[in-house]
Scaffold this active site. Structure first.
Site, PDB file in Angstrom:
ATOM      1  CG  PHE A  82     -19.126 -40.478 -34.613  1.00 14.61           C
ATOM      2  CD1 PHE A  82     -20.474 -40.053 -34.536  1.00 14.61           C
ATOM      3  CD2 PHE A  82     -18.474 -40.183 -33.512  1.00 14.61           C
ATOM      4  CE1 PHE A  82     -20.993 -39.343 -33.294  1.00 14.61           C
ATOM      5  CE2 PHE A  82     -18.794 -39.623 -32.572  1.00 14.61           C
ATOM      6  CZ  PHE A  82     -20.045 -39.007 -32.131  1.00 14.61           C
ATOM      7  CB  THR A 138     -18.623 -41.644 -29.381  1.00 11.53           C
ATOM      8  OG1 THR A 138     -19.148 -41.583 -28.021  1.00 11.53           O
ATOM      9  CG2 THR A 138     -19.863 -42.000 -30.404  1.00 11.53           C
TER      10      THR A 138
END
Length: 284
Positions: free
Chosen positions: A174, A172
């Protein structure tokens, strides 16, 4: 507040883990929503917010692209967090006795092989850390949770299996957001600039707007479109490009983009994360 970083989710969420990985020693501030995490930075309860924008398997994180432009915050960094799902259970539970797996639907979709091999019934919960908390509060040897190792530590659960995700590249990305914009020096190498824009409603507007990046040798790594206010003809774009806005090439490209756009807003310039540089090296 310096030394405090906000995130959306419960303690033990992957965003919590990302905060601790990127800013060790900082206090993490759980928030019930992305809006609440941004508000914590705006009102001074946190110095930064860690906001997920995309996942290598699930794609774009909903709502982030819509919230960023009007948040009043600036992107001052990026972070890539490897998602390593663990099979958590209460003390005394065994793999053979498990029947149900609780987690967020995205996480459950990333452990399909585990669910099939162990014949576990998936049970949807609001988030991964919440599933772990629920399991700790209502212990049952037939239930398990798919969550992070941090969640196991926080809620006193045992890790029966590590790395149960189907894909090893599950990662992921960010954005790190702040109240104040901080740009690296113009001579800094490996910088990324994030901005949003809306093109004018004329033929080939997007083609003309983006042409300056090609002619000035600027590498665009992200381009996402989305509707504004429910209007199919009102489209906004979120972009990441390599470089600094004061570099001659990117400066000319942004000037050309501004000419063909109804609105252009630079959200921030920040150092490229080592994970990004590693992927570039692998591709080359």
């Amino acid at each position: 507040m310096s030394g405090v970083i906000a995130f959306q989710g419960m303690p033990g969420a992957y965003s919590d883990l990302a905060c601790r990985s990127a800013y060790p020693g900082w206090t993490t501030l759980p928030c019930p929503s992305f809006e609440a995490a941004m508000e914590a930075v705006r009102d001074g309860r946190a110095g930064l917010a860690m906001l997920p924008c995309e996942n290598s398997l699930a794609g774009r994180v909903p709502d982030i692209h819509r919230l960023l432009p009007d948040s009043g915050l600036f992107a001052v960094g990026e972070h890539y967090q490897r998602v390593e799902h663990c099979l958590l259970a209460n003390k005394g539970a065994t793999l053979d006795g498990l029947k149900r797996a609780h987690s967020h639907p995205v996480a459950l979709g990333q452990v399909l092989n585990l669910l099939k091999d162990m014949r576990l019934q998936p049970v949807i919960e609001a988030d991964t850390a919440g599933a772990a908390k629920l399991l700790a509060e209502h212990p049952n040897p037939e239930d398990c949770a798919i969550a992070s190792s941090l969640a196991a530590e926080i809620y006193g659960l045992e890790i029966l299996r590590h790395n149960v995700e189907d894909a090893a590249h599950n990662t992921t990305r960010f954005y790190v957001m702040s109240r104040q914009a901080t740009r690296p020096p113009v001579d800094a190498v490996n910088t990324v600039t994030t901005f949003v824009f809306r093109v004018r409603n004329i033929p080939a507007a997007l083609y003309k707007a983006l042409g300056g990046f090609a002619t000035n040798g600027v590498n665009m790594t992200k381009l996402e479109s989305y509707m504004l206010d429910g209007h199919f003809t009102a489209t906004q774009f979120l972009c990441d490009v390599d470089g600094h806005p004061d570099h001659p090439g990117l400066k000319r490209a942004l000037e050309e983009l501004d000419f063909f756009s109804r609105e252009l807003k630079v959200l921030g310039t920040y150092p490229a994360h080592p994970y990004r540089l590693g992927q570039i090296a692998e591709a080359d």
